[in-house]
Design a protein around this motif. Structure first.
Motif, PDB file in Angstrom:
ATOM      1  N   ARG A 182      41.409  71.533  11.245  1.00 41.00           N
ATOM      2  CA  ARG A 182      42.343  70.575  11.849  1.00 41.00           C
ATOM      3  C   ARG A 182      43.068  69.901  10.698  1.00 41.00           C
ATOM      4  NH1 ARG A 182      44.505  65.466  11.434  1.00 41.00           N
ATOM      5  NH2 ARG A 182      45.438  64.955  13.408  1.00 41.00           N
ATOM      6  N   VAL A 183      44.364  70.199  10.553  1.00 40.10           N
ATOM      7  CA  VAL A 183      45.148  69.621   9.461  1.00 40.10           C
ATOM      8  C   VAL A 183      46.572  69.403   9.959  1.00 40.10           C
ATOM      9  CG1 VAL A 183      45.601  71.927   8.482  1.00 40.10           C
ATOM     10  CG2 VAL A 183      45.851  69.916   7.014  1.00 40.10           C
ATOM     11  N   GLY A 184      47.142  68.254   9.567  1.00 38.17           N
ATOM     12  CA  GLY A 184      48.468  67.880  10.071  1.00 38.17           C
ATOM     13  C   GLY A 184      49.597  68.695   9.464  1.00 38.17           C
ATOM     14  N   GLY A 185      50.545  69.052  10.298  1.00 41.44           N
ATOM     15  CA  GLY A 185      51.892  69.520   9.976  1.00 41.44           C
ATOM     16  C   GLY A 185      52.134  70.482   8.846  1.00 41.44           C
ATOM     17  N   PHE A 186      52.977  70.060   7.923  1.00 45.26           N
ATOM     18  CA  PHE A 186      53.538  70.934   6.902  1.00 45.26           C
ATOM     19  C   PHE A 186      52.460  71.540   6.003  1.00 45.26           C
ATOM     20  CE2 PHE A 186      56.029  71.504   2.881  1.00 45.26           C
ATOM     21  CZ  PHE A 186      56.889  72.467   3.361  1.00 45.26           C
ATOM     22  N   ASP A 205      39.995  63.894  19.919  1.00 44.67           N
ATOM     23  CA  ASP A 205      39.397  65.187  20.312  1.00 44.67           C
ATOM     24  C   ASP A 205      38.771  65.923  19.135  1.00 44.67           C
ATOM     25  OD1 ASP A 205      40.369  64.682  22.873  1.00 44.67           O
ATOM     26  OD2 ASP A 205      42.285  65.683  22.453  1.00 44.67           O
ATOM     27  N   ILE A 206      38.892  65.362  17.937  1.00 45.19           N
ATOM     28  CA  ILE A 206      38.402  66.077  16.753  1.00 45.19           C
ATOM     29  C   ILE A 206      36.876  66.136  16.730  1.00 45.19           C
ATOM     30  CG2 ILE A 206      38.368  66.159  14.232  1.00 45.19           C
ATOM     31  CD1 ILE A 206      41.019  64.623  14.218  1.00 45.19           C
ATOM     32  N   TYR A 207      36.226  65.010  17.012  1.00 42.50           N
ATOM     33  CA  TYR A 207      34.765  64.954  16.911  1.00 42.50           C
ATOM     34  C   TYR A 207      34.075  66.015  17.778  1.00 42.50           C
ATOM     35  CZ  TYR A 207      30.014  63.116  16.675  1.00 42.50           C
ATOM     36  OH  TYR A 207      28.667  62.994  16.484  1.00 42.50           O
ATOM     37  N   THR A 214      34.012  74.518  17.508  1.00 39.07           N
ATOM     38  CA  THR A 214      35.307  75.108  17.873  1.00 39.07           C
ATOM     39  C   THR A 214      36.209  75.125  16.647  1.00 39.07           C
ATOM     40  OG1 THR A 214      35.025  73.872  19.932  1.00 39.07           O
ATOM     41  CG2 THR A 214      37.136  75.001  19.634  1.00 39.07           C
ATOM     42  N   ILE A 215      36.034  74.120  15.786  1.00 38.49           N
ATOM     43  CA  ILE A 215      36.719  74.119  14.488  1.00 38.49           C
ATOM     44  C   ILE A 215      35.659  73.974  13.388  1.00 38.49           C
ATOM     45  CG2 ILE A 215      38.930  73.222  15.323  1.00 38.49           C
ATOM     46  CD1 ILE A 215      38.089  70.440  14.332  1.00 38.49           C
ATOM     47  N   ASP A 216      36.023  74.391  12.162  1.00 34.04           N
ATOM     48  CA  ASP A 216      35.073  74.358  11.036  1.00 34.04           C
ATOM     49  C   ASP A 216      35.226  73.118  10.183  1.00 34.04           C
ATOM     50  OD1 ASP A 216      34.164  77.104  11.557  1.00 34.04           O
ATOM     51  OD2 ASP A 216      36.185  77.671  10.872  1.00 34.04           O
TER      52      ASP A 216
END
Ligand code: CA
Length: 332
Positions: A182-186, A205-207, A214-216
């Motif tokens: 999970r990382v923002g934008g550019f 929703d990250i936690y 679902t994410i690493d």
């Protein structure tokens, strides 16, 4: 002749009396130069991010204080009146007069927006301030913004952010391959070159996504804001630095026509309030981050720098993205 002369004297007399009245009783002049103005400022941030949202509150407070409460700017959290990531659009189309937002949220419209916040391996907050206030940055960036009918001023800085929370340590460039991050934008466009699969997930929703696997990994801001979301319980490796935002600058934005229509004194109040909020946000972050980092470490967070190998590969990927983007976008 006589009548005309009398009329002239009469008119001149009235004129000078009126002049004396205006000069002697200052009220009418003040009423004109200090009109009651009420603006709405939509923020891209929730009130729970008190350091960032607080800049909009501070802006509002300073503008009111400098104008004897005649110019009121009411801040609204993201989603209250405008969706968080449509703040710029809302100013552009006149739904609200002002917004507090991060310009890189709009990189999908044009990657040039990223320069208003931070670009990977770009400037830190002091360099950004130097560029904005003394290197022509405010004027240059507003040349770009005017196509969106918006005038912008620096409006806070998080300082350098953290690399984020990882379920497993990243030791080599190969560890990035296939990583759901999970990382923002550019920054995602740079990481994709190394095999990362960037995920766009809202803060709340990250936690659960990290907990379920679902994410690493996920990046958010830094110790003070990250601590509130509790990522250390589900992804204990805390990598640094967040090389994609060495100093994430926020912006206050205003409809150009709305800003230009303000009395000069109110424009000065806006500039002063923006500069105060810009400085205040990082001062607050620098005060609250170190104790939060200590608490996180004592709660089990494992602080790890990205390796030199990983940093060098990411820097190379960033420069490739810049060369490719510049080749097809003159503004960038
Ligand atoms: Ca971040």
């Amino acid at each position: 002749m006589t009548i005309k002369r009398r009329q002239f004297i009469k008119t001149a007399g009235i004129g000078s009396l009126a002049g004396a009245a205006a000069g002697g009783v200052a009220m009418p002049a003040i009423a004109q130069s200090a009109p009651e103005v009420r603006w709405r400022m939509t923020s891209s941030f929730p009130k729970s991010l008190d350091t960032i949202y607080g800049a909009a509150e501070m802006f509002s407070r300073v503008v009111a204080e400098l104008t004897d409460n005649r110019f009121q700017v009411q801040p609204f959290a993201g989603g209250e009146i405008v969706p968080a990531l449509q703040a710029l659009d809302a100013v552009q189309n006149g739904t609200v007069e002002a917004a507090h937002t991060a310009m890189y949220y709009y990189w999908g419209k044009d990657p040039t927006f990223a320069f208003g916040t931070a670009v990977p391996f770009g400037m830190n907050s002091r360099m950004e301030d130097a560029w904005m206030y003394y290197g022509g940055g405010i004027d240059l960036f507003n040349e770009f913004l005017k196509d969106y009918n918006v005038y912008g001023l620096p409006g806070g800085n998080t300082g350098c952010q953290m690399g984020g929370w990882f379920r497993k340590e990243i030791k080599t460039v190969a560890d990035l391959n296939g990583l759901k991050f999970r990382v923002g934008g550019f920054a995602g466009t740079v990481l994709q070159k190394l095999g990362v699969v960037p995920q766009v997930i809202a803060g709340g929703d990250i936690y659960p996504a990290l907990e379920k696997g679902t994410i690493d990994a996920a990046e958010w801001v830094g110790p003070y804001d990250d601590e509130k979301l509790g990522f250390n319980k589900v992804a204990p490796i805390y990598h640094y630095p967040g090389w994609w935002e060495g100093g994430a600058m926020l912006h206050f934005t205003f409809g150009i026509e709305k800003f230009n229509a303000l009395p000069k004194a109110y424009q000065a109040a806006v500039r002063t309030a923006a500069m105060a909020a810009n400085k205040d946000m990082q001062a607050k972050y620098d005060a609250v981050n170190p104790p939060a980092l200590k608490r996180l470490i004592s709660a089990g967070a494992q602080l790890k720098p990205f390796s030199q190998e990983v940093m060098a590969a990411c820097s190379k990927a960033a420069n490739e993205v810049y060369a490719e983007t510049s080749a097809k976008n003159a503004k960038f």
